[in-house]
Design an enzyme around this catalytic site. Structure first.
Site, PDB file in Angstrom:
ATOM      1  N   CYS A 130       0.835  -1.207   0.000  1.00  0.00           N
ATOM      2  CA  CYS A 130       0.000   0.000   0.000  1.00  0.00           C
ATOM      3  C   CYS A 130       0.868   1.254   0.000  1.00  0.00           C
ATOM      4  CB  CYS A 130      -0.919  -0.018   1.229  1.00  0.00           C
ATOM      5  SG  CYS A 130      -1.890   1.479   1.384  1.00  0.00           S
ATOM      6  N   CYS A 133      -0.410   4.120   2.226  1.00  0.00           N
ATOM      7  CA  CYS A 133      -0.248   3.889   3.675  1.00  0.00           C
ATOM      8  C   CYS A 133       1.209   4.098   4.089  1.00  0.00           C
ATOM      9  CB  CYS A 133      -0.623   2.456   4.058  1.00  0.00           C
ATOM     10  SG  CYS A 133      -2.117   1.851   3.312  1.00  0.00           S
ATOM     11  N   ASP A 134       2.136   3.588   3.296  1.00  0.00           N
ATOM     12  CA  ASP A 134       3.524   3.491   3.740  1.00  0.00           C
ATOM     13  C   ASP A 134       4.500   4.390   2.977  1.00  0.00           C
ATOM     14  OD1 ASP A 134       2.663   1.520   5.491  1.00  0.00           O
ATOM     15  OD2 ASP A 134       2.976  -0.083   4.036  1.00  0.00           O
TER      16      ASP A 134
END
Ligand code: NAP
Length: 302
Positions: A130, A133-134
């Site tokens: 992701c 997200c990261d």
């Protein structure tokens, strides 16, 4: 006893909830994780009619709030099976059992893994599925994205704004994803295309330090990266319903555009059913179609 239980709170399930509530049906939405599904990881949606730009998170939050405001109930439990006794269906979760007249399975799909040694161990230590997200953890660092679909292309574009260098590794020399995104990527100096190649090894100390990439001639090369973003497609999450619901060879529910499964009163909507175009707009369309059919089925039992 609910009129309709919807399994999955992604765009298909949430749209189904909106349609079913607007038809005055009692609706329970069961979700294993959090609302939004796969789209929540998309940094910028540019292809939803009338919405030129919106983040996946904002889009999902708005649809969730819309369904909730209309009176859909949400329970965050994983559905692990469905029992069919004709006019009543029982949806079994890890914690409870819920009865209803009709079920809509809108479970979407999960990330496909590369299947490399230590892949799971390195999640959170350099391997991610992701980018939104990261991605922020890799500011000014070197990253690679693997895949050739829209997810990989959009992830690479998103990471190009954050990372020093983005290697986009694809096993062929033609992308499956949209040409418009490929054009944007080509305009970025820090995006390096690695075609006809697959990632064959993850090299790590405590964290990922580099990857081995092998081209179609069998020649291996090592690329130093701090992060590897895997975007090689999705696997439908239908296994828990396979005893009752007919799936195709790839595991998708064999339901056509009418969203009807082999079991009367059970419908499939979104990325988990057989279809040629898996987009946000087609997931939402499925939600509307499945809910309309489920409402009709529930009414027929009166
Ligand atoms: P996808 O379209 O299925 O693409 C998966 C990619 O990974 C393909 O390029 C495939 O290569 C490659 N691949 C598969 N297995 C691999 C492996 N083991 N090793 C290396 N490469 C591998 O998946 P996706 O990009 O996640 O997209 C899923 C669906 O969501 C698509 O329909 C996509 O259009 C849609 N989507 C839409 C949006 C949007 O509307 N904004 C955003 C994201 C995704 P080949 O091409 O060689 O098969």
């Amino acid at each position: 006893m609910y009129d309709i239980i919807i399994i999955g709170a992604g765009p298909a399930g949430l749209t189904a909830a909106i349609y079913a509530r607007r038809a005055s049906k009692s609706v329970l939405v069961l979700e294993a994780l959090s609302y939004g599904g796969q789209i929540i990881n998309t940094p910028d949606i540019e292809n939803y009619p009338a919405v030129p730009h919106v983040s996946g998170f904002d889009f999902a939050t708005k649809v969730y709030q819309q369904a909730e405001a209309l009176g859909a109930e949400f329970v965050f439990e994983k559905a692990v099976g469905i029992k069919d006794s004709g006019s009543t269906k029982t949806v079994v979760t890890t914690e409870n059992e819920y009865e209803c007249k009709a079920v809509i399975i809108a479970t979407g799909s999960e990330n496909r893994k590369l299947g490399l040694d230590d892949e799971e161990k390195l999640v959170g230590r350099g391997v991610s599925y992701c980018a939104t997200c990261d991605g922020a953890f890799y500011r000014g660092k070197k990253v690679a994205v693997v895949g050739g679909g829209n997810t990989a292309l959009e992830d690479a574009l998103y990471l190009a704004d954050i990372a020093e260098t983005v290697y986009l590794i694809h096993r062929r020399d033609a992308f499956r994803g949209d040409e418009a995104t490929v054009t944007s990527l080509k305009q970025r100096d820090n995006v390096k295309f690695v075609f006809n190649s697959t990632v064959t090894k993850l090299i790590a100390d405590k964290r990922l330090t580099s990857i081995e990439v092998t081209n179609k001639n069998g020649e291996a090369d090592t690329i130093e990266v701090n992060g590897l973003f895997v975007a090689v497609g999705r696997i439908p999450e239908n296994q828990n319903f396979a005893e009752l619901i007919k799936l195709d060879e790839a595991g998708y529910v064999t339901a056509g555009e009418d969203c009807e499964t082999n079991v009367a009163g059970i419908f499939a909507a979104g990325d988990n059913r057989t279809k040629s175009v898996r987009q946000l707009v087609t997931a939402a369309a499925d939600g509307a179609v499945a809910a309309t059919a489920a409402v009709k089925f529930a009414d027929s039992l009166r």
